[in-house]
Write a protein that holds these residues in place. Sequence first.
Motif, PDB file in Angstrom:
ATOM      1  N   ILE A 197       1.043  -1.073  -0.246  1.00 43.38           N
ATOM      2  CA  ILE A 197       0.008   0.018   0.095  1.00 43.38           C
ATOM      3  C   ILE A 197       0.969   1.277   0.011  1.00 43.38           C
ATOM      4  N   PRO A 198       1.574   1.575  -1.131  1.00 49.29           N
ATOM      5  CA  PRO A 198       2.562   2.628  -1.182  1.00 49.29           C
ATOM      6  C   PRO A 198       2.037   4.309  -0.848  1.00 49.29           C
ATOM      7  N   ASP A 199       0.697   4.177  -1.268  1.00 46.76           N
ATOM      8  CA  ASP A 199       0.228   5.856  -1.260  1.00 46.76           C
ATOM      9  C   ASP A 199      -0.804   5.992  -0.293  1.00 46.76           C
ATOM     10  N   GLY A 200      -0.807   7.175   0.259  1.00 44.41           N
ATOM     11  CA  GLY A 200      -2.156   7.585   1.107  1.00 44.41           C
ATOM     12  C   GLY A 200      -1.901   7.336   2.464  1.00 44.41           C
ATOM     13  N   GLN A 201      -2.816   8.114   3.510  1.00 41.53           N
ATOM     14  CA  GLN A 201      -2.542   8.001   4.673  1.00 41.53           C
ATOM     15  C   GLN A 201      -3.023   6.628   5.313  1.00 41.53           C
ATOM     16  N   LEU A 202      -2.294   6.138   6.073  1.00 43.00           N
ATOM     17  CA  LEU A 202      -2.437   4.757   6.733  1.00 43.00           C
ATOM     18  C   LEU A 202      -2.238   4.846   8.246  1.00 43.00           C
ATOM     19  N   TYR A 203      -3.161   4.354   9.088  1.00 43.57           N
ATOM     20  CA  TYR A 203      -3.014   4.402  10.254  1.00 43.57           C
ATOM     21  C   TYR A 203      -3.324   2.998  11.241  1.00 43.57           C
ATOM     22  N   SER A 204      -2.826   2.731  12.172  1.00 44.66           N
ATOM     23  CA  SER A 204      -2.912   1.621  13.138  1.00 44.66           C
ATOM     24  C   SER A 204      -3.358   1.873  14.489  1.00 44.66           C
ATOM     25  N   TRP A 205      -3.248   3.194  14.614  1.00 45.81           N
ATOM     26  CA  TRP A 205      -3.353   3.511  16.196  1.00 45.81           C
ATOM     27  C   TRP A 205      -4.195   5.042  16.397  1.00 45.81           C
ATOM     28  N   ARG A 221       0.425   5.367  12.067  1.00 40.81           N
ATOM     29  CA  ARG A 221       0.926   3.881  11.740  1.00 40.81           C
ATOM     30  C   ARG A 221       2.137   3.305  12.547  1.00 40.81           C
ATOM     31  N   LEU A 222       1.659   2.924  13.924  1.00 39.26           N
ATOM     32  CA  LEU A 222       2.687   2.435  14.942  1.00 39.26           C
ATOM     33  C   LEU A 222       2.921   1.091  14.642  1.00 39.26           C
ATOM     34  N   ASP A 223       2.229   0.093  13.990  1.00 39.86           N
ATOM     35  CA  ASP A 223       2.246  -1.201  13.977  1.00 39.86           C
ATOM     36  C   ASP A 223       2.720  -1.652  12.653  1.00 39.86           C
ATOM     37  N   HIS A 224       3.718  -2.458  12.531  1.00 43.22           N
ATOM     38  CA  HIS A 224       4.393  -2.853  11.291  1.00 43.22           C
ATOM     39  C   HIS A 224       4.707  -4.216  11.028  1.00 43.22           C
ATOM     40  N   VAL A 225       4.706  -4.528   9.637  1.00 43.99           N
ATOM     41  CA  VAL A 225       5.176  -5.868   9.216  1.00 43.99           C
ATOM     42  C   VAL A 225       6.304  -5.695   8.325  1.00 43.99           C
ATOM     43  N   GLU A 248     -16.150  -3.170  21.084  1.00 44.14           N
ATOM     44  CA  GLU A 248     -16.352  -2.604  22.468  1.00 44.14           C
ATOM     45  C   GLU A 248     -15.410  -2.902  23.363  1.00 44.14           C
ATOM     46  N   LYS A 249     -15.198  -1.954  24.297  1.00 45.37           N
ATOM     47  CA  LYS A 249     -13.890  -2.007  25.046  1.00 45.37           C
ATOM     48  C   LYS A 249     -12.450  -2.347  24.251  1.00 45.37           C
ATOM     49  N   PRO A 250     -11.988  -1.378  23.107  1.00 45.94           N
ATOM     50  CA  PRO A 250     -11.258  -1.925  22.295  1.00 45.94           C
ATOM     51  C   PRO A 250      -9.650  -1.492  22.821  1.00 45.94           C
ATOM     52  N   SER A 251      -8.751  -2.181  22.252  1.00 42.50           N
ATOM     53  CA  SER A 251      -7.524  -1.570  22.165  1.00 42.50           C
ATOM     54  C   SER A 251      -7.354  -0.180  21.298  1.00 42.50           C
ATOM     55  N   ASP A 252      -6.534   0.518  21.534  1.00 45.27           N
ATOM     56  CA  ASP A 252      -6.332   1.867  20.864  1.00 45.27           C
ATOM     57  C   ASP A 252      -5.517   1.390  19.536  1.00 45.27           C
ATOM     58  N   HIS A 253      -5.277   0.391  19.334  1.00 40.22           N
ATOM     59  CA  HIS A 253      -4.482  -0.384  18.087  1.00 40.22           C
ATOM     60  C   HIS A 253      -5.683  -1.352  17.322  1.00 40.22           C
ATOM     61  N   ALA A 254      -5.062  -1.010  16.095  1.00 41.04           N
ATOM     62  CA  ALA A 254      -5.974  -2.102  14.981  1.00 41.04           C
ATOM     63  C   ALA A 254      -5.076  -3.057  14.635  1.00 41.04           C
ATOM     64  N   PRO A 255      -5.409  -4.252  14.071  1.00 45.93           N
ATOM     65  CA  PRO A 255      -4.623  -5.272  13.778  1.00 45.93           C
ATOM     66  C   PRO A 255      -4.081  -5.049  12.461  1.00 45.93           C
ATOM     67  N   VAL A 256      -2.926  -5.348  12.110  1.00 44.89           N
ATOM     68  CA  VAL A 256      -2.451  -5.581  10.532  1.00 44.89           C
ATOM     69  C   VAL A 256      -2.145  -6.603  10.213  1.00 44.89           C
ATOM     70  N   PHE A 257      -2.432  -6.989   8.985  1.00 48.31           N
ATOM     71  CA  PHE A 257      -2.547  -8.222   8.357  1.00 48.31           C
ATOM     72  C   PHE A 257      -1.447  -8.058   7.096  1.00 48.31           C
ATOM     73  N   ALA A 258      -1.030  -9.353   6.850  1.00 47.74           N
ATOM     74  CA  ALA A 258      -0.131  -9.477   5.420  1.00 47.74           C
ATOM     75  C   ALA A 258      -0.263 -11.124   5.307  1.00 47.74           C
ATOM     76  N   SER A 259      -0.341 -11.346   4.012  1.00 42.62           N
ATOM     77  CA  SER A 259      -0.147 -12.781   3.619  1.00 42.62           C
ATOM     78  C   SER A 259       1.219 -13.216   3.055  1.00 42.62           C
ATOM     79  N   PHE A 260       1.653 -14.333   3.097  1.00 47.45           N
ATOM     80  CA  PHE A 260       2.932 -14.907   2.517  1.00 47.45           C
ATOM     81  C   PHE A 260       2.748 -16.198   1.603  1.00 47.45           C
ATOM     82  N   ASP A 261       3.178 -16.185   0.668  1.00 45.56           N
ATOM     83  CA  ASP A 261       3.513 -17.311  -0.251  1.00 45.56           C
ATOM     84  C   ASP A 261       5.030 -17.555  -0.440  1.00 45.56           C
TER      85      ASP A 261
END
Length: 262
Positions: A197-205, A221-225, A248-261
């Motif tokens: 995702i090379p372009d644009g605003q991207l946040y995880s927190w 974007r504090l969380d990385h792969v 409900e009652k969330p963490s202040d972070h969101a999960p970050v995903f990636a797949s690998f082959d």
Amino acid sequence: MSFTLATWNINSVRLRAPLVCRLLSEEAPDILCLQECKSPVDKIPFEDFAALGYTHMIARGQKGYNGVAILSKLPLTDVGDKDFAGLGHARHVAGRLEDGTIIHNFYVPAGGDVADRTVNEKFGQKLDYLTEMRDWFRDERPERSILVGDLNIAPREDDVWSHKQLLKVVSHTPVEVEHLENAMDAGGWTDVTRADIPDGQLYSWWSYRAKDWNAADKGRRLDHVWATDDIASAGHSSRILRTARGWEKPSDHAPVFASFDL
């Protein structure tokens, strides 16, 4: 081997075990790396996760603070941890998959509120931690490895809601970004999320302080792969599950995903 991996600062694995179970049930990554578990290892509700198919766990924990864990459907061998900067904190653990791929799970120190190590010991510890990461990667250059976690730095201008306003705010200062980039370069790491995702605003927190975090959208974007260059091209399908920040009652972070082959 193909798998999907997620990383999430959960901000208490026991308090938010239902959210972890929801993520595992609804999104079903093969591997989930958690940070800020705030729990001794023997108190992590592993049975709840194992019941959903995550029968492998390696973790490092301490009561009330820090803590990292890797939950996996795939067999995983514990290959140790590093105590960078000699803090005595549970901030790193590594596991090896059956094909030899190493998964590093990191929780880099946040660094306190003042971006000056002469008046803020925590900021100095953060920089020292990143320096020792750099030195380790340089001296024992990783291969066939994936690094994930809450690195507590948003390196790019479009990784924060306002580059100009956050230049002197801990997590986006030039000195932190330089330290992170030095560690990345020393290990031959690629930022998989931004390769995808090379372009644009991207946040995880998004801060708990915002009355309406979604509308204000003052994220970072504090969380990385990351992946070593020898396997980085195998990474794809990166995404951030922003909706989890609104559970409900969330963490202040969101999960970050990636797949690998691989």
